[in-house]
Design an enzyme around this catalytic site. Structure first.
Site, PDB file in Angstrom:
ATOM      1  N   CYS A 113       0.818  -1.223   0.000  1.00  0.00           N
ATOM      2  CA  CYS A 113       0.000   0.000   0.000  1.00  0.00           C
ATOM      3  C   CYS A 113       0.850   1.271   0.000  1.00  0.00           C
ATOM      4  O   CYS A 113       0.334   2.365  -0.206  1.00  0.00           O
ATOM      5  CB  CYS A 113      -0.943  -0.001   1.194  1.00  0.00           C
ATOM      6  SG  CYS A 113      -1.947  -1.490   1.265  1.00  0.00           S
ATOM      7  N   HIS A 257      -3.054   6.963   2.563  1.00  0.00           N
ATOM      8  CA  HIS A 257      -3.543   5.673   2.073  1.00  0.00           C
ATOM      9  C   HIS A 257      -4.902   5.432   2.710  1.00  0.00           C
ATOM     10  O   HIS A 257      -5.077   5.586   3.927  1.00  0.00           O
ATOM     11  CB  HIS A 257      -2.545   4.581   2.461  1.00  0.00           C
ATOM     12  CG  HIS A 257      -3.088   3.208   2.277  1.00  0.00           C
ATOM     13  ND1 HIS A 257      -3.756   2.817   1.135  1.00  0.00           N
ATOM     14  CD2 HIS A 257      -3.082   2.123   3.096  1.00  0.00           C
ATOM     15  CE1 HIS A 257      -4.119   1.569   1.251  1.00  0.00           C
ATOM     16  NE2 HIS A 257      -3.739   1.118   2.426  1.00  0.00           N
ATOM     17  N   ASN A 287     -10.239  -0.197   0.596  1.00  0.00           N
ATOM     18  CA  ASN A 287      -8.775  -0.115   0.546  1.00  0.00           C
ATOM     19  C   ASN A 287      -8.315  -0.671  -0.805  1.00  0.00           C
ATOM     20  O   ASN A 287      -8.382  -1.881  -1.036  1.00  0.00           O
ATOM     21  CB  ASN A 287      -8.207  -0.937   1.715  1.00  0.00           C
ATOM     22  CG  ASN A 287      -6.700  -0.940   1.755  1.00  0.00           C
ATOM     23  OD1 ASN A 287      -6.040  -0.624   0.764  1.00  0.00           O
ATOM     24  ND2 ASN A 287      -6.137  -1.315   2.892  1.00  0.00           N
TER      25      ASN A 287
END
Ligand code: COA
Length: 385
Positions: A113, A257, A287
Site C-alpha cells: 500500500c 492511504h 482499501n
C-alpha cells in the site's frame, strides 16, 4: 536544478459496486460492523475482462490527457501493484504497450500500500537528476482476485481500482519537495500475500509450507496492522515536512492511504490537527492498496480541495512492512485539453493496440520463415511426446 511537478492525474474504477449489505449475504458481517470499524460502505470489483493492467492503462490515459502529453513522449512508467497478472512481463510493460509509449522504460514496484509513494519518490528523483524528462507513476490493483471471500476479517476491507500521475521536469521551483521511505521486514507476517502456491520444497510435503501459507490470498493480523499504521503515519509526515523546511501548519491537505477512517483519525490526533485536514474517500472505494492515494488525489482535486501553491502530503503504509510519505507543492496548472483533442488521443490508443498486434504477427511470421517453433508449438510438441 530540475523540479518534478505533477502535471496530470487520472483514476479509474470498475463499474461493479459491492456494498457492505452485499457482503453480509456472503459472510457473517453487517453494514454497521464494517462501517463503524473501517468507514467503508462500498468498494468496486473488476469484471472478468478487467485486469490490473487495463485499470492502470485507463488511469494513465486520463492522466496523460490532463497533462497534454503524447504517449510517445513518455520516458518512464512505474506501476506500483501487489496484484500483477504476471511476475513478468510486468504490468508496467503491458501499460507501455497499451499506451503506445514507444520510448518509455517500464517496471513494476512492490511496496504494497506504500507503493505509489515509493514510485513517486523514485520517479521524481529520476527527473531531478535529469535521467528522464517525465514519468507516469501508477498505482493499480485487482485486490478482489487475491482475497479469501470466506474470511470476513479481510474480504470486507479491499477494493479494485487504479490511479496515476504524470510528473514532468521544470525549472520552476516546487513539485515533489521531499520524501521519506521506510520498511520493517520483521513485521512481514502481519500482512502478507504469497506470490504463488507457496510450497518451496514439494518433495518434503505440505508441513514445509512457508509460514503455514496454503493459498495465495491476503492474510492479516488486523489489530497489529492497526497499531503499526497509527504509529508510523504521524512520524513519517513529521519527518518529511521537516526535510522540506515546512511545518504542519504549512500543509493544506494530507492524502493518506485509504485503509480505515479510525486509523486516520488516530493519526490526526497524534499530529494535533483536525481529521478534516486528511482527505478521505475510503467509504466509496475501500482499501485499493497501491491505487488508493492517486485515486484519492483525483477525488480531492475534483472536490476542489487543492489550489495552486498548496502543499500536499501523501502518506502510505502497508505490507512489508513499508511506509512512506512525500510533500508536493501543487503549483503547475495543467492546460485545458479540448474534447476533439481528447477523442483524437483515444483513437491513438486503438492504433497503438493495432501496432502491437502487427508486431506480434511479424514475430510469428519471422519464426515460421526461420523454421523455429513458436512457444505454443513447442508446448504442443512436448505434450505429444
Ligand atoms: N464482521 C463482523 N465481525 C467481525 C468481522 C466482520 N467483518 N471481522 C472480525 N469480526 C469479529 C471477530 O471475529 C471478533 O469476534 P470475537 O470477539 O467473537 O472473537 C471481533 O469481531 C473483533 O475482532 P477484531 O479483529 O479484534 O476486530 P477489530 O476491532 O480489530 O477490527 C479490523 C478489525 C480489521 C477492522 C481492524 O483491526 C483494522 O482496521 N485493522 C487494520 C486493517 C488494515 O487497515 N489493513 C490494511 C492496512 S494497509
Amino acid at each position: 536544478m530540475k523540479y518534478a511537478h505533477i502535471v496530470g492525474w487520472g483514476s479509474f474504477r470498475p463499474d461493479k459496486i459491492l456494498t457492505n449489505n452485499d457482503l453480509s449475504r456472503m459472510v457473517d458481517t453487517s453494514d454497521e460492523w464494517i462501517y463503524t470499524r473501517t468507514g467503508i460502505r462500498e468498494r468496486r470489483i473488476a469484471s472478468e475482462k478487467e485486469t490490473t493492467a487495463t485499470l492502470a492503462f485507463e488511469a494513465a490515459a486520463r492522466a496523460l490527457e490532463r497533462a497534454d502529453l503524447h504517449p510517445s513522449q513518455v520516458e518512464l512508467i512505474i506501476v506500483a501493484t501487489s496484484t500483477p497478472e504476471y511476475i513478468f512481463p510486468s504490468t508496467a510493460c503491458r501499460v507501455q504497450d497499451y499506451l503506445g509509449a514507444t520510448r518509455a522504460g517500464a517496471f513494476d514496484l512492490s511496496a504494497a500500500c506504500s507503493g505509489f509513494v515509493y514510485g513517486l519518490s523514485m520517479a521524481s528523483q529520476a527527473i531531478q537528476t535529469e535521467s528522464v524528462r517525465n514519468a507516469v507513476v501508477i498505482g493499480a490493483e485487482t485486490m478482489s482476485r487475491v482475497l479469501d471471500w470466506q474470511d470476513r476479517g479481510t474480504c470486507i476491507l479491499f477494493g479494485d481500482g487504479a490511479g496515476a500521475v504524470v510528473l514532468k521536469g521544470s525549472s520552476i521551483p516546487g513539485g515533489v519537495m521531499a520524501n521519506t521511505l521506510r520498511s520493517d521486514g520483521s513485521g512481514g507476517n502481519l500482512l502478507s500475500l504469497p506470490a504463488v502456491y507457496h510450497n518451496p520444497m514439494p518433495m518434503l510435503g505440505p508441513e514445509y509450507l512457508h509460514n503455514g501459507h496454503k493459498k495465495n490470498t491476503v492474510e492479516m493480523n488486523g489489530r497489529q496492522v492497526f497499531r503499526f499504521a497509527t504509529q508510523v503515519i504521524a512520524s513519517s509526515i513529521e519527518e518529511t515536512i521537516a526535510k522540506a523546511d515546512l511545518t504542519i501548519d504549512d500543509i493544506a491537505l494530507i492524502v493518506p492511504h485509504q485503509a480505515n477512517t479510525r486509523i486516520i483519525e488516530t493519526a490526526a490526533k497524534r499530529l494535533k490537527i483536525p481529521a478534516e485536514r486528511f482527505y478521505m474517500n475510503v467509504h466509496a472505494v475501500g482499501n485499493t492498496s497501491a491505487a488508493s492515494i492517486p485515486i484519492a488525489l483525483c477525488d480531492a482535486v475534483h472536490d476542489g480541495r487543492l489550489r495552486p501553491d498548496d502543499n500536499v502530503v501523501f502518506v502510505g503504509f502497508g505490507g512489508g512492512l513499508t511506509w512512506a510519505s512525500s510533500v508536493v507543492k501543487w503549483n503547475v496548472t495543467p492546460p485545458e485539453v479540448s474534447l476533439p483533442r481528447r477523442e483524437w488521443r483515444r483513437a491513438r490508443y486503438i492504433a497503438a493496440r493495432g501496432r502491437s498486434k502487427l508486431k506480434k504477427w511479424r514475430r510469428k511470421l519471422i519464426d515460421r520463415v526461420a523454421g523455429s517453433p513458436t512457444p505454443h508449438a513447442r508446448m504442443r510438441d512436448a505434450d505429444r511426446k
